[in-house]
Write a protein that holds these residues in place. Structure first.
Motif, PDB file in Angstrom:
ATOM      1  N   LEU A  54      25.657  44.857  -7.615  1.00  0.00           N
ATOM      2  CA  LEU A  54      24.281  45.197  -6.695  1.00  0.00           C
ATOM      3  C   LEU A  54      24.615  44.672  -5.591  1.00  0.00           C
ATOM      4  N   ARG A  55      25.272  43.745  -5.155  1.00  0.00           N
ATOM      5  CA  ARG A  55      25.331  43.371  -3.677  1.00  0.00           C
ATOM      6  C   ARG A  55      26.225  44.352  -3.029  1.00  0.00           C
ATOM      7  N   ASN A  56      27.419  44.639  -3.744  1.00  0.00           N
ATOM      8  CA  ASN A  56      28.181  45.877  -3.281  1.00  0.00           C
ATOM      9  C   ASN A  56      27.502  46.864  -2.841  1.00  0.00           C
ATOM     10  N   PHE A  57      26.541  47.530  -3.650  1.00  0.00           N
ATOM     11  CA  PHE A  57      25.815  48.541  -3.648  1.00  0.00           C
ATOM     12  C   PHE A  57      25.067  48.435  -2.006  1.00  0.00           C
ATOM     13  N   GLY A  58      24.317  47.132  -2.048  1.00  0.00           N
ATOM     14  CA  GLY A  58      23.677  46.773  -0.579  1.00  0.00           C
ATOM     15  C   GLY A  58      24.408  46.806   0.392  1.00  0.00           C
ATOM     16  N   GLN A  59      25.616  46.184   0.294  1.00  0.00           N
ATOM     17  CA  GLN A  59      26.717  46.268   1.480  1.00  0.00           C
ATOM     18  C   GLN A  59      26.978  47.758   1.921  1.00  0.00           C
ATOM     19  N   TRP A  60      27.314  48.541   0.740  1.00  0.00           N
ATOM     20  CA  TRP A  60      27.675  49.951   1.117  1.00  0.00           C
ATOM     21  C   TRP A  60      26.713  50.872   2.020  1.00  0.00           C
ATOM     22  N   ILE A  62      24.370  49.440   3.889  1.00  0.00           N
ATOM     23  CA  ILE A  62      24.253  48.634   5.220  1.00  0.00           C
ATOM     24  C   ILE A  62      25.536  49.202   6.076  1.00  0.00           C
ATOM     25  N   GLY A  63      26.811  49.396   5.418  1.00  0.00           N
ATOM     26  CA  GLY A  63      27.989  49.477   6.071  1.00  0.00           C
ATOM     27  C   GLY A  63      27.929  51.020   6.487  1.00  0.00           C
ATOM     28  N   LEU A  64      27.552  51.983   5.641  1.00  0.00           N
ATOM     29  CA  LEU A  64      27.526  53.365   6.206  1.00  0.00           C
ATOM     30  C   LEU A  64      26.651  53.808   7.255  1.00  0.00           C
ATOM     31  N   THR A  65      25.326  52.959   7.122  1.00  0.00           N
ATOM     32  CA  THR A  65      24.410  52.947   7.916  1.00  0.00           C
ATOM     33  C   THR A  65      24.726  52.627   9.413  1.00  0.00           C
ATOM     34  N   HIS A 222      27.822  65.112  11.864  1.00  0.00           N
ATOM     35  CA  HIS A 222      26.479  64.363  11.269  1.00  0.00           C
ATOM     36  C   HIS A 222      26.145  64.908  10.237  1.00  0.00           C
ATOM     37  N   LEU A 223      26.419  64.380   9.016  1.00  0.00           N
ATOM     38  CA  LEU A 223      26.104  64.937   7.590  1.00  0.00           C
ATOM     39  C   LEU A 223      24.457  64.891   7.097  1.00  0.00           C
ATOM     40  N   SER A 224      24.130  63.659   7.618  1.00  0.00           N
ATOM     41  CA  SER A 224      22.754  63.199   7.361  1.00  0.00           C
ATOM     42  C   SER A 224      22.282  61.746   7.841  1.00  0.00           C
ATOM     43  N   SER A 225      20.885  61.590   8.028  1.00  0.00           N
ATOM     44  CA  SER A 225      20.490  60.391   8.168  1.00  0.00           C
ATOM     45  C   SER A 225      20.469  59.435   7.112  1.00  0.00           C
ATOM     46  N   VAL A 226      19.992  58.307   6.899  1.00  0.00           N
ATOM     47  CA  VAL A 226      19.829  57.412   5.594  1.00  0.00           C
ATOM     48  C   VAL A 226      18.222  57.156   5.623  1.00  0.00           C
ATOM     49  N   PRO A 227      17.658  57.534   4.481  1.00  0.00           N
ATOM     50  CA  PRO A 227      16.145  57.284   4.236  1.00  0.00           C
ATOM     51  C   PRO A 227      15.915  55.857   4.551  1.00  0.00           C
ATOM     52  N   PRO A 228      14.735  55.510   4.857  1.00  0.00           N
ATOM     53  CA  PRO A 228      14.532  54.349   4.959  1.00  0.00           C
ATOM     54  C   PRO A 228      14.379  53.558   3.665  1.00  0.00           C
ATOM     55  N   GLU A 229      13.809  54.342   2.561  1.00  0.00           N
ATOM     56  CA  GLU A 229      13.714  53.810   1.124  1.00  0.00           C
ATOM     57  C   GLU A 229      14.989  52.992   0.828  1.00  0.00           C
ATOM     58  N   LEU A 230      16.134  54.180   1.087  1.00  0.00           N
ATOM     59  CA  LEU A 230      17.260  53.520   0.469  1.00  0.00           C
ATOM     60  C   LEU A 230      17.868  52.208   1.191  1.00  0.00           C
ATOM     61  N   SER A 231      17.373  52.352   2.634  1.00  0.00           N
ATOM     62  CA  SER A 231      18.025  51.016   3.460  1.00  0.00           C
ATOM     63  C   SER A 231      17.048  49.696   2.853  1.00  0.00           C
ATOM     64  N   LYS A 232      15.764  50.008   2.298  1.00  0.00           N
ATOM     65  CA  LYS A 232      14.924  48.766   1.712  1.00  0.00           C
ATOM     66  C   LYS A 232      15.619  48.423   0.515  1.00  0.00           C
ATOM     67  N   ALA A 234      18.604  48.538  -0.403  1.00  0.00           N
ATOM     68  CA  ALA A 234      19.748  47.854   0.171  1.00  0.00           C
ATOM     69  C   ALA A 234      19.465  46.383   0.431  1.00  0.00           C
ATOM     70  N   GLN A 235      18.401  46.327   1.152  1.00  0.00           N
ATOM     71  CA  GLN A 235      18.181  45.022   2.017  1.00  0.00           C
ATOM     72  C   GLN A 235      17.778  44.045   0.527  1.00  0.00           C
ATOM     73  N   LEU A 236      16.953  44.641  -0.451  1.00  0.00           N
ATOM     74  CA  LEU A 236      16.769  43.893  -1.470  1.00  0.00           C
ATOM     75  C   LEU A 236      17.561  43.507  -2.104  1.00  0.00           C
ATOM     76  N   CYS A 237      18.863  44.170  -2.590  1.00  0.00           N
ATOM     77  CA  CYS A 237      20.052  43.821  -3.052  1.00  0.00           C
ATOM     78  C   CYS A 237      20.601  42.819  -2.468  1.00  0.00           C
ATOM     79  N   ILE A 238      20.758  42.705  -0.973  1.00  0.00           N
ATOM     80  CA  ILE A 238      21.392  41.638  -0.177  1.00  0.00           C
ATOM     81  C   ILE A 238      20.724  40.334  -0.371  1.00  0.00           C
TER      82      ILE A 238
END
Length: 343
Positions: A54-60, A62-65, A222-232, A234-238
């Motif tokens: 879960l932390r790895n997912f959150g960091q992933w 954040i990292g790509l963002t 530029h392949l894509s932006s990161v949707p805010p839901e995915l960012s949230k 990730a923050q929750l997992c961190i």
């Protein structure tokens, strides 16, 4: 109780904590809410848990963002301020010396423990280095956990108290979102994460994906932006994983030592802010960004702070990454060749 049920309870507690923090206008609600909720349950010995994936997912995420911020224009700006990042690394080493003296004199620990507990690096990396040099890794990991969590809590609340925010000119959300592009970006950055993990690179699931996304961005792919839901998420997992570091009796393990870790962390924050004021006088960089850049926190946590408050994500990331690499590379040799002579 099975791990699956503990994870379910942890996810529910994290979501409730995030929404409650958002309702109460707590800064960084999707990080601090889960952190405080899970930490409270952990200290009460409730059946709640997290897991490293879960932390790895959150960091992933954040990292790509982070990597999407590093356009050629941004890199040229950062290159012009390399000396400021070098100064940030020097500050981290001086803070380690200060923390070592404080913990050695007042924390009732030996020089080895004081040194590796004071280095401004990640908990996992410093614990591994400490174990290699015959130091109790649990004390070192506890010290870094307290430091990172204190900084994660203090910096956003301080920014909210003093109404600090900004408009980050490098925000990438204006780029188009593409499902296919995000899937491809995700696959490429996951590969980067696995390679970094295989090579034992510190913060592998932040830096591996970040460098892959950065490479694409530098070459204007530029392949894509990161949707805010995915960012949230990730923050929750961190936040969830940070809260999970606490255990019943955590503060009873070495209360005097941990008390002075808190003293060190708080005073280090004040010293870092004073240093940011100095850099503000010497450069044309904004004080708000510099304050977060030199704060003695972790890469992912400080990057989240900068992103949510729009305080110059590339600058903060560059400072934090350069400091982390320098600290990981220098902490062991400095102990071996300098610090150990005082034992």
């Amino acid at each position: 109780m099975t791990l699956f049920l503990k994870l379910c309870i942890g996810s529910i507690a994290s979501l409730i904590g995030a929404y409650l923090a958002q309702y109460l206008s707590v800064p960084l609600p999707w990080t601090l809410g889960p952190l405080l909720a899970v930490a409270a349950l952990r200290l009460l010995n409730a059946p709640v848990s997290s897991a490293s994936p879960l932390r790895n997912f959150g960091q992933w995420v954040i990292g790509l963002t982070l990597g999407l911020y590093f356009t050629p224009h941004v890199l040229s700006i950062l290159a012009a301020h390399w000396f400021a990042m070098l100064a940030g690394l020097l500050l981290a080493l001086l803070l380690a010396v200060y923390g070592t003296v404080l913990l050695l004199k007042l924390g009732h620990v030996d020089l080895k423990t004081a040194w590796f507990s004071s280095a401004i690096g990640g908990a996992n990396e410093m614990a591994v280095l400490a174990e290699r040099h015959g130091v109790r890794p649990d004390l070192v990991a506890s010290a870094h956990t307290v430091r990172v969590i204190l900084v994660v809590l203090a910096v956003p609340f301080a920014c909210q108290l003093f109404n600090v925010s900004g408009v980050d000119s490098t925000v990438f959300e204006t780029k188009e979102f593409s499902v296919k592009g995000l899937i491809l970006l995700g696959l490429l950055t996951v590969i980067g994460g696995y390679i970094a993990h295989y090579l034992n690179i510190p913060n592998a699931w932040v830096l591996g994906p970040m460098f892959v996304a950065m490479l694409l961005t530098i070459n204007q792919i530029h392949l894509s932006s990161v949707p805010p839901e995915l960012s949230k998420i990730a923050q929750l997992c961190i936040g969830w994983s940070l809260g999970d570091r606490f255990r019943p009796g955590f503060f009873k393990k070495a209360p005097q030592f941990l008390f002075y870790v808190v003293v060190f962390s708080a005073t280090a924050l004040l010293i870092a802010f004073g240093f940011a004021l100095l850099l503000d006088r010497l450069t044309d960089l904004p004080l708000s960004s510099l304050a977060v850049s030199v704060a003695p926190g972790g890469i992912a946590e400080m990057a989240i702070t900068a992103k949510v408050l729009q305080l110059g994500v590339p600058l903060v990331t560059a400072f934090q990454v350069s400091r982390m690499v320098g600290v990981v590379l220098l902490t062991g040799p400095l102990y071996k060749h300098i610090v150990s002579r005082f034992e």
